[in-house]
Write a protein that holds these residues in place. Structure first.
Motif, PDB file in Angstrom:
ATOM      1  N   LEU A 105       0.828  -1.205   0.000  1.00  0.00           N
ATOM      2  CA  LEU A 105       0.000   0.000   0.000  1.00  0.00           C
ATOM      3  C   LEU A 105       0.859   1.249   0.000  1.00  0.00           C
ATOM      4  O   LEU A 105       0.512   2.262  -0.619  1.00  0.00           O
ATOM      5  CB  LEU A 105      -0.927  -0.014   1.225  1.00  0.00           C
ATOM      6  N   LEU A 109       1.579   1.360  -4.633  1.00  0.00           N
ATOM      7  CA  LEU A 109       0.599   2.366  -5.044  1.00  0.00           C
ATOM      8  C   LEU A 109       1.240   3.731  -5.301  1.00  0.00           C
ATOM      9  O   LEU A 109       0.968   4.360  -6.332  1.00  0.00           O
ATOM     10  CB  LEU A 109      -0.513   2.476  -3.998  1.00  0.00           C
ATOM     11  N   ALA A 113       1.308   5.646  -8.936  1.00  0.00           N
ATOM     12  CA  ALA A 113       0.830   7.027  -9.059  1.00  0.00           C
ATOM     13  C   ALA A 113       1.911   7.925  -9.631  1.00  0.00           C
ATOM     14  O   ALA A 113       1.655   8.757 -10.517  1.00  0.00           O
ATOM     15  CB  ALA A 113       0.369   7.537  -7.692  1.00  0.00           C
TER      16      ALA A 113
END
Length: 199
Positions: A105, A109, A113
């Motif tokens: 996480l 992620l 991004a």
């Protein structure tokens, strides 16, 4: 030994390693002045002192995340050594061993991004290193495999309740709404959030 010192000393060493990692990453990507501000931001957070004094795995997870992100940055830049990419995967493996898939996480992620924002997919793809994946598997998986073999049904519990259950609904005894994490963040970084709002 099995006493308070034996329990807390590794936590102190991990907290110092996190501070060194934050300072090193900031000074490598920006400058020493920025690194000093990064260090100040961490040290001024009430959450930092709470974690560094709590006998939980959260600070160890933080250490592996910091190391994985910085090693990944060094390993994917132009001319970056493969050893850094392997080190990034090794840190991810230790983070997975420490607290499971939550490590992705705060690493995968943000990477996705960043790659989407900067259109740096080719650089991000350099992390797909077979030796790195092997390092992750060697460090992360054996304990889970052994314990799942020793305790039938444990793998289903991990994947069903500990992972899927926490995503789909509040965990048993946890009735707080999703925005409770925003209040936690505001408490953790109020030293910087309040002046930013005022200014």
């Amino acid at each position: 030994g099995i006493d308070e010192l034996g329990a807390r000393l590794p936590l102190v060493l991990a907290s110092l390693a996190v501070l060194a990692g934050v300072y090193g990453a900031a000074s490598a990507t920006m400058c020493q002045r920025a690194a000093g501000f990064a260090l100040l931001a961490v040290l001024s957070s009430p959450m930092w002192f709470a974690l560094s004094r709590s006998l939980t795995t959260d600070l160890y997870l933080t250490l592996w995340i910091v190391l994985a992100v910085e090693a990944g940055r060094r390993g994917t830049r132009s001319g970056g050594s493969r050893a850094w990419r392997i080190a990034a995967w090794a840190a991810l493996g230790l983070g997975f061993l420490t607290k499971g898939p939550i490590v992705f996480l705060w690493t995968a992620l943000p990477l996705l991004a960043w790659a989407a924002w900067t259109r740096s997919w080719r650089r991000a793809a350099r992390l797909a290193d077979p030796l790195g994946l092997a390092a992750f598997a060697i460090l992360a998986l054996p304990w889970y495999v052994v314990e799942a073999a020793r305790h039938p049904g444990l793998m289903g519990f991990w994947l069903g309740e500990q992972v899927g259950g926490r995503i789909a609904a509040p965990y048993r005894g946890e009735n707080e709404p999703w925005w409770i994490y925003l209040s936690t963040l505001s408490w953790a970084a109020w030293v910087w959030i309040v002046p930013a709002i005022v200014m």
